[in-house]
Design a protein around this motif. Structure first.
Motif, PDB file in Angstrom:
ATOM      1  N   ARG A   1      -6.263 -10.507   8.487  1.00 47.59           N
ATOM      2  CA  ARG A   1      -6.854 -11.836   8.280  1.00 47.59           C
ATOM      3  C   ARG A   1      -7.444 -12.019   6.890  1.00 47.59           C
ATOM      4  NH1 ARG A   1     -10.228 -12.487  13.991  1.00 47.59           N
ATOM      5  NH2 ARG A   1      -8.455 -12.962  15.327  1.00 47.59           N
ATOM      6  N   PHE A   2      -8.146 -10.977   6.413  1.00 50.66           N
ATOM      7  CA  PHE A   2      -8.971 -11.170   5.224  1.00 50.66           C
ATOM      8  C   PHE A   2      -8.721 -10.162   4.097  1.00 50.66           C
ATOM      9  CE2 PHE A   2     -11.568 -11.827   9.136  1.00 50.66           C
ATOM     10  CZ  PHE A   2     -11.461 -13.205   9.179  1.00 50.66           C
ATOM     11  N   GLY A   3      -7.875  -9.150   4.322  1.00 49.45           N
ATOM     12  CA  GLY A   3      -7.744  -8.101   3.323  1.00 49.45           C
ATOM     13  C   GLY A   3      -8.895  -7.112   3.432  1.00 49.45           C
ATOM     14  N   THR A   4      -9.191  -6.430   2.340  1.00 47.88           N
ATOM     15  CA  THR A   4     -10.283  -5.466   2.345  1.00 47.88           C
ATOM     16  C   THR A   4     -10.765  -5.240   0.925  1.00 47.88           C
ATOM     17  OG1 THR A   4     -10.948  -3.273   3.153  1.00 47.88           O
ATOM     18  CG2 THR A   4      -8.793  -3.433   2.110  1.00 47.88           C
ATOM     19  N   GLY A   5     -11.936  -4.638   0.785  1.00 50.46           N
ATOM     20  CA  GLY A   5     -12.528  -4.419  -0.527  1.00 50.46           C
ATOM     21  C   GLY A   5     -11.828  -3.339  -1.313  1.00 50.46           C
ATOM     22  N   GLU A   6     -12.093  -3.303  -2.634  1.00 48.46           N
ATOM     23  CA  GLU A   6     -11.387  -2.381  -3.530  1.00 48.46           C
ATOM     24  C   GLU A   6     -11.563  -0.928  -3.113  1.00 48.46           C
ATOM     25  OE1 GLU A   6     -11.252  -1.024  -8.235  1.00 48.46           O
ATOM     26  OE2 GLU A   6     -12.594  -2.629  -7.576  1.00 48.46           O
ATOM     27  N   GLY A   7     -12.779  -0.534  -2.720  1.00 51.44           N
ATOM     28  CA  GLY A   7     -13.017   0.864  -2.403  1.00 51.44           C
ATOM     29  C   GLY A   7     -12.481   1.306  -1.060  1.00 51.44           C
ATOM     30  N   GLU A   8     -11.951   0.362  -0.263  1.00 51.41           N
ATOM     31  CA  GLU A   8     -11.492   0.691   1.089  1.00 51.41           C
ATOM     32  C   GLU A   8     -10.008   0.461   1.288  1.00 51.41           C
ATOM     33  OE1 GLU A   8     -13.840  -1.887   3.454  1.00 51.41           O
ATOM     34  OE2 GLU A   8     -15.718  -0.828   3.108  1.00 51.41           O
ATOM     35  N   ARG A   9      -9.304   0.049   0.246  1.00 53.71           N
ATOM     36  CA  ARG A   9      -7.919  -0.387   0.419  1.00 53.71           C
ATOM     37  C   ARG A   9      -7.007   0.737   0.893  1.00 53.71           C
ATOM     38  NH1 ARG A   9      -7.013  -3.158  -5.313  1.00 53.71           N
ATOM     39  NH2 ARG A   9      -7.850  -1.133  -5.881  1.00 53.71           N
ATOM     40  N   HIS A  10      -7.042   1.886   0.211  1.00 54.78           N
ATOM     41  CA  HIS A  10      -6.157   2.985   0.565  1.00 54.78           C
ATOM     42  C   HIS A  10      -6.428   3.473   1.988  1.00 54.78           C
ATOM     43  CE1 HIS A  10      -5.926   2.990  -3.837  1.00 54.78           C
ATOM     44  NE2 HIS A  10      -4.756   3.593  -3.696  1.00 54.78           N
ATOM     45  N   GLN A  11      -7.714   3.693   2.312  1.00 58.20           N
ATOM     46  CA  GLN A  11      -8.072   4.229   3.619  1.00 58.20           C
ATOM     47  C   GLN A  11      -7.713   3.245   4.739  1.00 58.20           C
ATOM     48  OE1 GLN A  11     -12.238   5.013   4.125  1.00 58.20           O
ATOM     49  NE2 GLN A  11     -12.007   5.904   6.151  1.00 58.20           N
ATOM     50  N   THR A  12      -7.985   1.961   4.522  1.00 51.04           N
ATOM     51  CA  THR A  12      -7.701   0.977   5.556  1.00 51.04           C
ATOM     52  C   THR A  12      -6.207   0.863   5.818  1.00 51.04           C
ATOM     53  OG1 THR A  12      -9.689  -0.277   4.973  1.00 51.04           O
ATOM     54  CG2 THR A  12      -7.992  -1.432   6.229  1.00 51.04           C
ATOM     55  N   LEU A  13      -5.409   0.845   4.756  1.00 50.13           N
ATOM     56  CA  LEU A  13      -3.957   0.765   4.928  1.00 50.13           C
ATOM     57  C   LEU A  13      -3.435   1.992   5.672  1.00 50.13           C
ATOM     58  CD1 LEU A  13      -1.411  -0.846   4.395  1.00 50.13           C
ATOM     59  CD2 LEU A  13      -1.240   0.259   2.157  1.00 50.13           C
TER      60      LEU A  13
ATOM     61  N   GLY B   1      -0.707  -5.130   2.057  1.00 47.35           N
ATOM     62  CA  GLY B   1      -1.134  -4.076   1.142  1.00 47.35           C
ATOM     63  C   GLY B   1      -1.046  -4.501  -0.305  1.00 47.35           C
ATOM     64  N   CYS B   2       0.038  -5.199  -0.648  1.00 50.25           N
ATOM     65  CA  CYS B   2       0.178  -5.697  -2.024  1.00 50.25           C
ATOM     66  C   CYS B   2      -0.817  -6.818  -2.309  1.00 50.25           C
ATOM     67  CB  CYS B   2       1.603  -6.191  -2.253  1.00 50.25           C
ATOM     68  SG  CYS B   2       2.862  -4.883  -2.256  1.00 50.25           S
ATOM     69  N   ASP B   3      -1.109  -7.643  -1.277  1.00 51.03           N
ATOM     70  CA  ASP B   3      -2.020  -8.769  -1.476  1.00 51.03           C
ATOM     71  C   ASP B   3      -3.433  -8.324  -1.835  1.00 51.03           C
ATOM     72  OD1 ASP B   3      -0.059 -10.615  -0.999  1.00 51.03           O
ATOM     73  OD2 ASP B   3      -0.617 -11.007   1.078  1.00 51.03           O
ATOM     74  N   VAL B   4      -3.852  -7.127  -1.381  1.00 45.92           N
ATOM     75  CA  VAL B   4      -5.207  -6.674  -1.710  1.00 45.92           C
ATOM     76  C   VAL B   4      -5.263  -5.955  -3.059  1.00 45.92           C
ATOM     77  CG1 VAL B   4      -5.886  -6.519   0.700  1.00 45.92           C
ATOM     78  CG2 VAL B   4      -4.962  -4.486  -0.434  1.00 45.92           C
ATOM     79  N   GLY B   5      -4.131  -5.909  -3.774  1.00 43.82           N
ATOM     80  CA  GLY B   5      -4.145  -5.397  -5.136  1.00 43.82           C
ATOM     81  C   GLY B   5      -3.592  -4.005  -5.330  1.00 43.82           C
TER      82      GLY B   5
ATOM     83  N   LYS C   1       3.993   1.191  -5.093  1.00 46.25           N
ATOM     84  CA  LYS C   1       4.163   2.619  -4.815  1.00 46.25           C
ATOM     85  C   LYS C   1       3.002   3.143  -3.975  1.00 46.25           C
ATOM     86  CE  LYS C   1       4.588   4.149  -8.995  1.00 46.25           C
ATOM     87  NZ  LYS C   1       4.771   5.100 -10.118  1.00 46.25           N
ATOM     88  N   ASP C   2       1.782   2.682  -4.246  1.00 45.29           N
ATOM     89  CA  ASP C   2       0.627   3.112  -3.464  1.00 45.29           C
ATOM     90  C   ASP C   2       0.712   2.580  -2.037  1.00 45.29           C
ATOM     91  OD1 ASP C   2      -0.474   4.485  -5.565  1.00 45.29           O
ATOM     92  OD2 ASP C   2      -1.703   2.820  -6.250  1.00 45.29           O
ATOM     93  N   VAL C   3       1.186   1.349  -1.889  1.00 41.20           N
ATOM     94  CA  VAL C   3       1.351   0.780  -0.549  1.00 41.20           C
ATOM     95  C   VAL C   3       2.333   1.621   0.259  1.00 41.20           C
ATOM     96  CG1 VAL C   3       2.227  -1.203   0.743  1.00 41.20           C
ATOM     97  CG2 VAL C   3       0.756  -1.565  -1.251  1.00 41.20           C
ATOM     98  N   GLU C   4       3.473   1.909  -0.336  1.00 33.55           N
ATOM     99  CA  GLU C   4       4.487   2.707   0.357  1.00 33.55           C
ATOM    100  C   GLU C   4       3.951   4.089   0.718  1.00 33.55           C
ATOM    101  OE1 GLU C   4       9.113   4.263  -0.379  1.00 33.55           O
ATOM    102  OE2 GLU C   4       7.996   3.231  -1.972  1.00 33.55           O
ATOM    103  N   ARG C   5       3.190   4.690  -0.197  1.00 31.81           N
ATOM    104  CA  ARG C   5       2.662   6.034   0.035  1.00 31.81           C
ATOM    105  C   ARG C   5       1.647   6.042   1.178  1.00 31.81           C
ATOM    106  NH1 ARG C   5       0.412   6.654  -4.505  1.00 31.81           N
ATOM    107  NH2 ARG C   5       2.277   7.404  -5.552  1.00 31.81           N
ATOM    108  N   GLN C   6       0.722   5.089   1.189  1.00 33.91           N
ATOM    109  CA  GLN C   6      -0.300   5.072   2.227  1.00 33.91           C
ATOM    110  C   GLN C   6       0.296   4.779   3.596  1.00 33.91           C
ATOM    111  OE1 GLN C   6      -3.437   6.089   1.855  1.00 33.91           O
ATOM    112  NE2 GLN C   6      -2.828   6.556  -0.240  1.00 33.91           N
ATOM    113  N   ILE C   7       1.263   3.883   3.649  1.00 37.57           N
ATOM    114  CA  ILE C   7       1.929   3.605   4.926  1.00 37.57           C
ATOM    115  C   ILE C   7       2.654   4.854   5.420  1.00 37.57           C
ATOM    116  CG2 ILE C   7       3.792   2.297   6.022  1.00 37.57           C
ATOM    117  CD1 ILE C   7       3.030  -0.064   4.230  1.00 37.57           C
TER     118      ILE C   7
END
Length: 362
Positions: free
Chosen positions: A261-273, A298-302, A306-312
């Motif tokens: 719904r809302f994305g997530t903050g910069e410091g939580e993006r990798h962990q949340t994904l 994942g891309c929408d939160v910045g 490559k990081d999106v693919e890796r975390q998923i």
């Protein structure tokens, strides 16, 4: 005009995956546009320029710009028209330029248009209203660009407004077509066909970038309205998020619902994904569905692709390991076919054994 402290750009020499180096943004762009730099390799520069915050971030993150969330700025806003059919891209570029000349008559004749050398055109809108650098500048820029395109009846690529997005530099060669990114003057844009434009792009040219010489009142108004629209959207998202903090969703964890719904903050993006990918896998979603659901958010939160693919991928693999550790050994189909069938259904998204994946070869 930008000040010296907001003239930091991320430069890539070679393929887009090559390392980024920090440079003087305006100086490098001018050098390529003027033909002062002649190099047969690909080269890219960040769409946005930055201040000392980017320099500090770059040094603190092992020469990486990923995750930067500070202020940015640009003098020229790029509207990217990319089509599988280059004739359709040319028609839309003409439509967009004609609209810009009509809406901003002070800029008539000074709207730079570049053939990308590949599948489309870059139309540049100089922000003659000189908006200052700011955190979230890129969001207002996107709102303005999409509003302009909508009024012109043209679809543009919204991904180009990611804060760290890079754009091919003028007079550099496209690796697939061998053609150069060339500026097409307004008269040629409306006179030449696709073959004529390709002929122009067979060679680089140091023809610079035209500039708007005076204020553009309508552009200032449009930027102000884009800022208000962006602020309203941000506020609405915050209200929705606040209203949703009551009763948790009984069917999915709150972090997953909030991420969609809302994305997530910069410091939580990798962990949340990572957590979202792991939870979806635990519920039985195949990897293709997990990737389809999470890649765009994942891309929408910045995060970089490559990081999106890796975390998923890491989240999927973590869930698989957890399931394997608690599921017990695989039953033998010959001795207990029913148990084996149940086990196989529960593990249908697991990787195939090597001998099966390779058609029975050892």
């Amino acid at each position: 005009m930008t000040t010296p402290c907001h003239n930091v750009g991320a430069f890539v020499l070679g393929a887009p995956t090559s390392p980024r180096a920090l440079v003087r943004h305006a100086d490098l762009l001018t050098a390529y546009a003027d033909g002062a730099i002649e190099d047969g390799r690909e080269a890219y520069l960040s769409h946005f320029a930055f201040g000392p915050e980017m320099t500090a971030h770059y040094r603190a993150n092992r020469n990486s710009v990923a995750g930067f969330a500070g202020p940015c700025w640009c003098r020229r806003l790029v509207l990217d028209i990319d089509r599988a059919d280059l004739s359709a891209a040319l028609a839309d570029a003409r439509r967009l330029v004609a609209f810009l000349h009509q809406r901003y008559p002070e800029a008539d004749g000074n709207v730079p248009v570049y053939f990308s050398g590949g599948k489309g055109f870059h139309v540049l809108v100089e922000l003659a209203n000189h908006p200052p650098p700011a955190v979230g500048f890129q969001h207002v820029a996107r709102t303005l660009a999409e509003a302009i395109a909508a009024r012109a009846g043209v679809k543009i690529d919204g991904a180009i407004y990611d804060v760290n997005h890079i754009v091919r530099l003028p007079n550099t060669r496209h690796p697939r077509t061998g053609l150069f990114k060339r500026r097409i003057d307004p008269e040629a844009l409306f006179r030449l066909d696709i073959d004529g434009i390709r002929d122009v792009a067979r060679h680089p040219a140091g023809d610079g970038i035209p500039t708007v010489r005076g204020p553009v009142p309508q552009l200032e108004t449009d930027w102000h309205e884009a800022g208000q629209a962006t602020a309203r959207d941000t506020g609405a998202r915050a209200i929705r998020r606040g209203a949703g903090t009551g009763t948790p969703d009984g069917r999915a964890p709150r972090y997953l619902v909030d991420f969609f719904r809302f994305g997530t903050g910069e410091g939580e993006r990798h962990q949340t994904l990572f957590r979202c990918a792991a939870w979806l896998t635990e519920q039985g979603a195949p990897p293709s569905l997990v990737a389809a659901l999470l890649t765009e958010p994942g891309c929408d939160v910045g995060l970089a692709p490559k990081d999106v693919e890796r975390q998923i991928g890491c989240g999927i693999e973590h869930a698989r390991r957890q399931r394997s550790a608690t599921a017990g050994p695989r039953p033998e189909p010959a001795t207990d076919p029913d148990a084996f069938e149940q086990w196989a259904i529960a593990h249908e998204s697991d990787p195939l054994p090597l001998e099966v994946a390779e058609g029975g070869r050892a």
